[in-house]
Every structure is written in C-alpha cells, then in structure tokens.
Design a protein around this motif. Sequence first.
Motif: not given
Length: 191
Positions: A183-188
């Motif tokens: 999820r964090l990677e998608d957001r980044a």
Amino acid sequence: MRVVFIGPPGAGKGTQSQRLLKYLNVPHISTGDLLREAVKARTREGLLAEQYMNEGKLAPDPIIIELVGKRLEKPDCLHGCLLDGFPRTLGQARALDDYLYDRGIPLDGVLELKVDEEVLIKRLAGRGRTDDEPEIIHQRFAAYREQTEPLLEYYQEQGLLETIDGVGAADEVFERIRTALDRLEDRAWQH
Ligand code: ADP
C-alpha cells in the motif's frame, strides 16, 4: 525503500525487522543496537546514554540524532534503510524530516506494530534482558505512551502511517506487513 518501524517494547519488532530487512534488502538502523554497541565501546554517546537505558528512559534527543545522523551518512544507506526504534520523540521525527528534506530524499512510510499492553507484559516477562525487569518495563511503556505515541498522529497527518495488528503467528504478522508495504509503495507512486 526508506521505512520507519514503530512499536512498543515486546511487540515483536525484532523478529519482524529481521524479515523486513531481507525482504526490502536495506540496511538496519536500530538505535537500540547502536546504543548498546556505543555503551560497550565506551564512546561519548554510549556513556551519556547508559544511565537512561538502564532506567528504561529515552536517551536525550541530541545524542540519538547525532548517532543516527552519522549512521545515515554511510553509503549503504543511499538507497534506503529500515529505521528501527527511531524516531521515538517528536523532536527526533522533526530532525529526521529536516535531514531527509535537506537531501531531497523522501520517507516512504511508517509501520506501526500494534499489540495491547496486557499481551506485551506477558511476552516481556519471558525475555530476560536486564531492562526487562517489571519496574523498568513499566517505565519503558510510559516512555512509549507519552513520547512515542504522539508520532503516530504526526505521521498519520502526513499520510505515511500503516498500522499492523501484531497479534498472531510471526508469519501471519509478516504477511500483514507485506500488504502494508504494498500500500505504501502504491501511494509513493501516486506522488
Ligand atoms: P525496546 O524497543 O525493546 O524498548 P530498544 O533496544 O529499541 O528497546 O532500546 C533500548 C533502550 O535504548 C531504550 O529503552 C532507550 O533507553 C534507548 N533508545 C533506543 N532508541 C532510542 C531513541 N530513538 N531515543 C531515545 N532513546 C532510545
């Protein structure tokens, strides 16, 4: 990735950070480990921090910021790192933000490993580290509640916080961590 790992004493951060390090393939920056090394080597920082550690209190921000700053300068940290046990105060979090901002590098996210205090006390009772004595544990929880928990809101407001349920088998918990990292990677990517 550059990730901060936050959790109260006994939440399983040690076990999970080992897995995370392999998964992310980044160096481990654990202020607890750095401080214990500094104490052993009798460095200035170690001597200054020792008493606080023995009492279960947080070492003063300037010592920690100095210690982490030196570590972050090493070339292996260029492409990411796992910050484990740092930051633990708002002062440390702001210092980290400034440090990264000055260098134009982002923080990708913050993982909070969440476990109820009752469960934690039972877990810690079986561990046997010198700062795991009941009175010292109590002090470490107080430090967590009073000084570290405010960071959760700080990072929540920046849209960086992922909270992970730390109760369950180690594999299960790690699976949750992996999902949170995705999820964090998608957001980044969206930024
Ligand atoms: P735990 O997470 O189990 O409390 P650590 O190994 O992370 O243990 O830290 C041990 C001790 O080192 C802490 O109780 C504290 O005294 C000191 N310490 C570690 N990290 C920090 C930090 N970021 N700021 C201040 N003190 C720290």
